[in-house]
Every structure is written in C-alpha cells, then in structure tokens.
Design an enzyme around this catalytic site. Structure first.
Site, PDB file in Angstrom:
ATOM      1  CB  CYS A 119       3.879   5.752  14.765  1.00  0.00           C
ATOM      2  SG  CYS A 119       3.050   7.175  15.466  1.00  0.00           S
ATOM      3  NE  ARG A 165       9.582  15.046   6.089  1.00  0.00           N
ATOM      4  CZ  ARG A 165       8.592  15.594   6.775  1.00  0.00           C
ATOM      5  NH1 ARG A 165       8.061  16.745   6.399  1.00  0.00           N
ATOM      6  NH2 ARG A 165       8.103  15.015   7.846  1.00  0.00           N
ATOM      7  NE  ARG A 213      15.574  10.228   8.591  1.00  0.00           N
ATOM      8  CZ  ARG A 213      14.277   9.949   8.603  1.00  0.00           C
ATOM      9  NH1 ARG A 213      13.802   8.938   7.930  1.00  0.00           N
ATOM     10  NH2 ARG A 213      13.440  10.686   9.321  1.00  0.00           N
ATOM     11  CG  ASP A 250       8.277   6.916   3.820  1.00  0.00           C
ATOM     12  OD1 ASP A 250       7.663   7.095   4.894  1.00  0.00           O
ATOM     13  OD2 ASP A 250       8.754   7.847   3.160  1.00  0.00           O
ATOM     14  CE  LYS A 267       8.797  11.281   3.527  1.00  0.00           C
ATOM     15  NZ  LYS A 267       7.874  10.244   4.006  1.00  0.00           N
ATOM     16  CG  HIS A 305       3.563   9.173   4.776  1.00  0.00           C
ATOM     17  ND1 HIS A 305       3.563   9.885   5.952  1.00  0.00           N
ATOM     18  CD2 HIS A 305       4.818   8.709   4.623  1.00  0.00           C
ATOM     19  CE1 HIS A 305       4.773   9.848   6.478  1.00  0.00           C
ATOM     20  NE2 HIS A 305       5.547   9.153   5.699  1.00  0.00           N
ATOM     21  CB  SER A 329       7.400  11.301  12.272  1.00  0.00           C
ATOM     22  OG  SER A 329       7.214  11.987  11.096  1.00  0.00           O
ATOM     23  CE1 TYR A 339      20.265  14.765   7.205  1.00  0.00           C
ATOM     24  CE2 TYR A 339      17.896  14.504   6.956  1.00  0.00           C
ATOM     25  CZ  TYR A 339      19.096  14.110   7.528  1.00  0.00           C
ATOM     26  OH  TYR A 339      19.121  13.055   8.402  1.00  0.00           O
TER      27      TYR A 339
HETATM   28  O1  O2Y Z   1      14.058  14.146   5.185  1.00  0.00           O
HETATM   29  C1  O2Y Z   1      14.012  13.947   6.380  1.00  0.00           C
HETATM   30  O2  O2Y Z   1      14.449  14.654   7.252  1.00  0.00           O
HETATM   31  C2  O2Y Z   1      13.436  12.771   6.841  1.00  0.00           C
HETATM   32  S1  O2Y Z   1      11.699  12.719   6.777  1.00  0.00           S
HETATM   33  C3  O2Y Z   1      11.323  11.108   6.310  1.00  0.00           C
HETATM   34  C4  O2Y Z   1      12.300  10.314   5.744  1.00  0.00           C
HETATM   35  C5  O2Y Z   1      11.984   9.033   5.357  1.00  0.00           C
HETATM   36  C6  O2Y Z   1      10.716   8.589   5.531  1.00  0.00           C
HETATM   37  N1  O2Y Z   1       9.770   9.353   6.079  1.00  0.00           N
HETATM   38  C7  O2Y Z   1      10.047  10.601   6.493  1.00  0.00           C
HETATM   39  C8  O2Y Z   1       8.904  11.368   7.107  1.00  0.00           C
HETATM   40  O3  O2Y Z   1       9.056  12.438   7.640  1.00  0.00           O
HETATM   41  O4  O2Y Z   1       7.782  10.842   7.022  1.00  0.00           O
HETATM   42 MN    MN Z   2       7.689   9.049   5.833  1.00  0.00          MN
END
Ligand code: O2Y
Ligand code: MN
Length: 598
Positions: free
Chosen positions: A265, A72, A380, A288, A221, A241, A263, A212
């Site tokens: 944790c 992300r 992932r 999540d 998200k 979240h 993230s 991605y």
């Molecule tokens: O898209 C990504 O790079 C992963 S970020 C993510 C993916 C699943 C659950 N939570 C997260 C997050 O950053 O909180």
């Molecule tokens: Mn998340």
C-alpha cells in the site's frame, strides 16, 4: 573463551546454545564498522555477497537467496502461548513444550561446521526508557550484517544489559550444518523445516530454517511487533505496524502522524513523501514499526524502534520515492534485486530503460523473453535510516514524539473514500479492526482478493486479535488522555475503466493538509455512514490530475449496495472472534448498519 560481558544470564545461555547447536566457534559481535567490513569480506569470499561497484554504489553489497527462501512465511509462523485460546483464531498456535521439543531436535548440532554469532542488540534509541534489549544467536553472518543496520549493536547495549539485566532470547539457525570437509553453499537454509516460533509468556523467539528478512532478523517483526505487542498489552502501551512522519504546514504548525497499512500500500513511499503542495514539508521518523506510550501530558508518544529500513526495492524510483533512492546510494545491502553488468543493482519499476546483460535475482543471466521479472517482487534494500535525506532531526529522541493523528489504510477499488475521519477513538478502533486490502501480485493469495488485515497487524499480533482490539479500546476509558484523531485513507479507488482515480504519491499531501486543517480546527467535515469526509471545497484539489472525467464525488461517493455488503462482510469477519469480540465493536457495527439503512 572470554566474552565482553559479565551478564550471567547471557553467559549461561550462550553456553547452553553452544552445547545444543555444536558450532565450530563462537564469536561475540561488537557492532563495529571494522567487524562489519570483515564479515562482509568473508561473505564475498563465500559467494553470498558480491561487492557492488564503488564508483556506482560505494560500500554496498548484493546477495541473492535460495529460491525457496524469499519471504516471511506466515504459514510457518507460530505463537506458542500456554493456552491455545490466547493465540486466537488469526495465529498458528502450537503448544510451547511440544514446539520446544520439536525445535530442540532440529537445533541439535545444527551449527556444526559454522560460526555461532552472539549479537546483543537494542530496539529503540540508546538512553530511552522504552528501548528493549535482545540477544540474537545466529549462525548467519548475513544476518549479523543486516542486524547491524537495523538495530543498535555493541558496547551501549552491553552497558544497558549490565550484569543482571534481562533480554529477549532470540535464537536463529539456518538449519544447515556442515559435515567435515563439506563445501558450503552461498545461501544456506532448510526450507523444508522452517519454524518461526514465539513464546509470548517467556518472551523468547526461536527461528529455524530461513535466512531471509523477517524470519531471521529477529529484532524486527518477531521482537518489535509480536513479542512487543504482548508486552504492550501487559504494560499499557501499543506496539504497532506503523510508519511515523513529521508534517510541517506552511504556517509552521508541526504534527506527528502514524500510519498503519498492509503490504503493498506504499507505506515506505508515504513515510518519505515529498509534498506537491507548496510550503508543506514531510520528514521521516520510521517506515514500518511504531511503539506508542502515554506521556505525562496525556498524549500518545510514538517511537520508531528500528535503526534502518528493510524496504521493497521493485517499484521504487525517482518518481515514486526519490528519498529512498537517495538513501541507498551507498552502505546498503541489496537482496534478490537484479545485478547490472557494471556492478550496480536494478529492479522492475526503476527509472529509465532496463539495462542489457542483467543477472537476475537467482544469479543467472537474465532472459528478457522469459516473461519473468529480473528482480524478485520481494527484493529488498537494507540501509541505515540516518542516510535518508529527509530523516527528522528528532527521529531518535528517547522520549519519542507526540502523535496528533493516526492513519489506517488499505487498497480498495470501491467503497472506501479517499479520506474519512473517525467519529471517536472507539469508532477509530472499529475502522482499524475492519481494515481490508485487495491483494496484489506481491502478496499472498489470489490477486484482487479482499483480505481483512486489522490494524495491518494480522501477521504480527502476538496474542488473540479480539483482546488486542479490547486493548486499543481501553485507552478511551482513560479520561485524562488526549488521544490522536483517527483517519481511514484509500489512495486506490478505481473508475469503471479500472484506472486509479487518485494520482497518489506526493499528491497525498493534500489529504495530510486537510487532516492538519481538521486538527487545527480550520476545516469543516460532513457526516457519512462511514465517518466524516471533507465538506465541499475543504480538500484542496486545485490542479490535481484525477483520472479523466473524475470529480471529487468519484473519490468520496458511497454506493449503498457496496456499503450493505461491507456491513455483512464485517459481520462475518467479526464472527471468528465469537464472545471474545469487545461489545463496543459489535455496537459500532450495529451503528454502521443503522446508518447504512437510512
Ligand atoms: O521479511 C520479509 O520477507 C519482508 S516482510 C516486511 C519487511 C519489511 C517491512 N515490512 C514487511 C511486512 O511484511 O510488513
Ligand atoms: Mn511491515
């Protein structure tokens, strides 16, 4: 071309995007298994997917992304509200008309030579009044395959949409058109032109340049948090979240608990916890995201809007998360893990020795002497939640489940005790609004920096963060509500030798047990400046392996100097919100300052 819907808004939008993006063909997804298999086979032929050994991991695939498209991207994520002040200081803002003009230019012809997929999807269970319908238009078959796991697709969605139902317009292009005769690459993307834009007033998502995860699977998200948080503000609910779990005590008492953690944790690990305390049971409802609404009984009812897990692979093993390991034994897409010579996946932190002859996450032979990991730290797995061996039977109950307690957490070496109960809902909002976590190698920024991440929503709140705090506080004004109790937890305290004091994982069930004892009125607590902590003997520490020489005090002691420093750090965190900070939170800070000075 005939499409399986008479929804005029959808048909018009498909026409508009077809004219703009100029795909070679348009394909309307039905969400069937047959369709998934066909697309997966096409991705294998293109080199995007490699089918894993059916003897090792049936019906599973491995993909690796472009090295410039691995996560992300917060810096390229925009909240395009009409007024800049409505996005607030914690979001990147851009004028909606300007952003649409910039991105329209990027989308023009961006799908040339590609198939444009139309994905009607639903976040939340079929039949729930709380579920939301979106339609993602994308030029990535990889996205279609992942979306089929993460959301509901197909006939029930079109039925819910009907002939004039509305939906969240979610547009995605990898931004890599193909000229006549041009060969495609395995992971098309446009990393120099990434935009992940949200238009909160019109409930639209426009994503460009990345294929991605959260950038491209727009139900997650983008919709279920950023857009949904704005809907929740306007309609009086919460889009959070948070993980969602079911806890059953040896006495048969059932409590549903949510948990917001930044993230790194261990959120997925906690969602799938296997208790070490005899007789306790944890079942998973979500890892999540949780949507929370007020029920007729005045309680908050929580619902996981996702159908699958998009979890971090590195560090996951039979010792840290046996349930996750059992969840992705089949029917899983792995992205950016390493690949073994016998057609399975591998990552750092997996059980056993590192196998020889790995292919690393970039698709090259792995050199163990390179000093680099074989799997990307953000590698992932995408897998259906239904495959989790401890999924709760009611995980897709259209009503959701009544929440007894909410956990807020962070990674803090010092100060934050193992568990603290908030004095009130408002104090709980204060704890959520001041949440902080030390960054790890897997997160942005330097390692060990303390990053304030209110409610773990810093990258996901679709509007002004101070207004979001105010929205949470409003629930306390309704005297008819029976709100959950709020707890701050910290599994990550360290001793003077930099060793973790608390063993974590299954042992966290001891903290959950104390929380249930509190909810059931069985456990006493002791006041501290930060909140209520277990009274001596109330937290079961029998047989727990603390760091050598550590005691209960090592987990709960509050150092006065650290506390005073924290008060000032919170004051500067709050300063960014200026007059928009709710007065009640300034009062909570003054109260903490006063308690710290006694
Ligand atoms: O898209 C990504 O790079 C992963 S970020 C993510 C993916 C699943 C659950 N939570 C997260 C997050 O950053 O909180
Ligand atoms: Mn998340």
């Amino acid at each position: 071309m005939t499409f399986p819907t008479k929804n005029k808004k959808l048909l018009d939008w498909v026409d508009e995007i077809t004219a703009l993006c100029e795909p070679e063909e348009v394909y309307f997804c039905n969400g069937s298994e047959e369709e998934f298999n066909q697309l997966a086979q096409q991705l294998v032929e293109k080199g995007t997917f490699k089918r894993l050994s059916d003897a090792k991991r049936p019906n599973s695939y491995w993909a690796h992304s472009d090295p410039k498209d691995v996560a992300r991207v917060e810096g390229r994520t925009f909240i395009c509200s009409e007024r800049e002040e409505d996005a607030g200081p914690t979001n990147n803002w851009s004028d909606p008309a300007e952003m649409k003009s910039t991105m329209t230019n990027l989308y023009r012809g961006s799908m040339r030579g590609r198939t444009m997929y139309v994905i009607p999807f639903m976040m939340g269970p079929v039949g729930s009044p709380f579920s939301l319908v979106g339609v993602e238009i994308t030029d990535s078959a990889y996205v279609v395959c992942n979306m089929r796991i993460m959301a509901t697709m197909g006939a029930p969605v079109l039925e819910a949409l009907g002939e004039d139902g509305d939906f969240v317009h979610s547009l995605h292009s990898v931004g890599s058109p193909l000229a006549e005769g041009q060969d495609d690459v395995a992971w098309p993307c446009n990393p120099d032109n990434i935009f992940i834009s949200h238009f909160p007033e019109t409930r639209e998502i426009w994503s460009f340049g990345s294929g991605y995860g959260g950038n491209a699977l727009l139900g997650k998200k983008c919709l279920a948090l950023r857009i949904a948080s704005v809907m929740a503000r306007d309609e009086g609910w919460l889009a959070e979240h948070m993980l969602l779990l079911k806890l059953t005590s040896p006495r048969g008492e059932v409590h549903y608990v949510t948990g917001a953690f930044p993230s790194a944790c261990g959120k997925t690990n906690l969602a799938m916890l296997v208790p070490t305390l005899p007789g306790w049971k944890v079942e998973t409802l979500g890892d999540d995201i949780c949507w929370l609404r007020v029920g007729e009984d005045g309680r908050l009812w929580g619902l996981n809007p996702e159908a699958g897990f998009f979890g971090v692979a590195p560090g996951t093993s039979y010792s840290t998360n046996p349930s996750a390991m059992e969840t992705f034994t089949s029917n899983t897409i792995f992205t950016n893990t390493a690949l073994t010579a016998d057609g399975d996946v591998w990552w750092e932190g997996m059980d056993g020795e590192r196998p020889d002859n790995l292919t690393d996450w970039t698709g090259k032979p792995y050199d163990p002497d390179s000093g680099k990991p074989a799997a990307h730290p953000n590698a992932r797995f995408t897998v259906s939640a239904a495959q989790c061996p401890q999924i709760a039977a009611e995980w897709q109950d259209p009503r959701g489940v009544p929440i007894s307690a909410m956990l807020f957490g962070g990674r803090r070496r010092t100060l934050a005790p193992l568990v603290t109960e908030a004095y009130s809902w408002e104090h709980g909002v204060f704890l959520g609004s001041t949440m902080a976590s030390e960054t790890t190698a897997a997160a942005v920024g330097a390692v060990g920096n303390l990053r304030r991440d209110p409610f773990a929503m810093l990258p996901f709140c679709g509007y002004h963060m101070a207004d979001y705090f105010g929205h949470w506080l409003k629930f306390a004004e309704r005297k008819d509500l029976k709100l959950p109790r709020v707890y701050l937890v910290n599994w990550f305290r360290k001793d003077e030798n930099n060793r973790f004091i608390w063993p974590g994982y299954g042992e966290n069930s001891r903290v959950l047990a104390w929380i249930v004892d509190r909810l059931e009125g069985r456990a006493d607590a002791q006041e501290t400046p930060l909140g209520l902590v277990p009274k001596a003997g109330e937290l079961d520490l029998d047989g727990v392996a603390l760091a050598p020489g550590a005691t209960k005090d090592s987990l709960f002691a509050i150092d006065r100097a650290d506390l005073l420093a924290e008060v000032e750090a919170i004051a500067s965190h709050y300063a960014q919100f200026g007059d928009r900070l709710p007065a009640r939170l300034a009062e909570e800070l003054s109260a903490l300052r006063a308690r710290a000075q006694v």
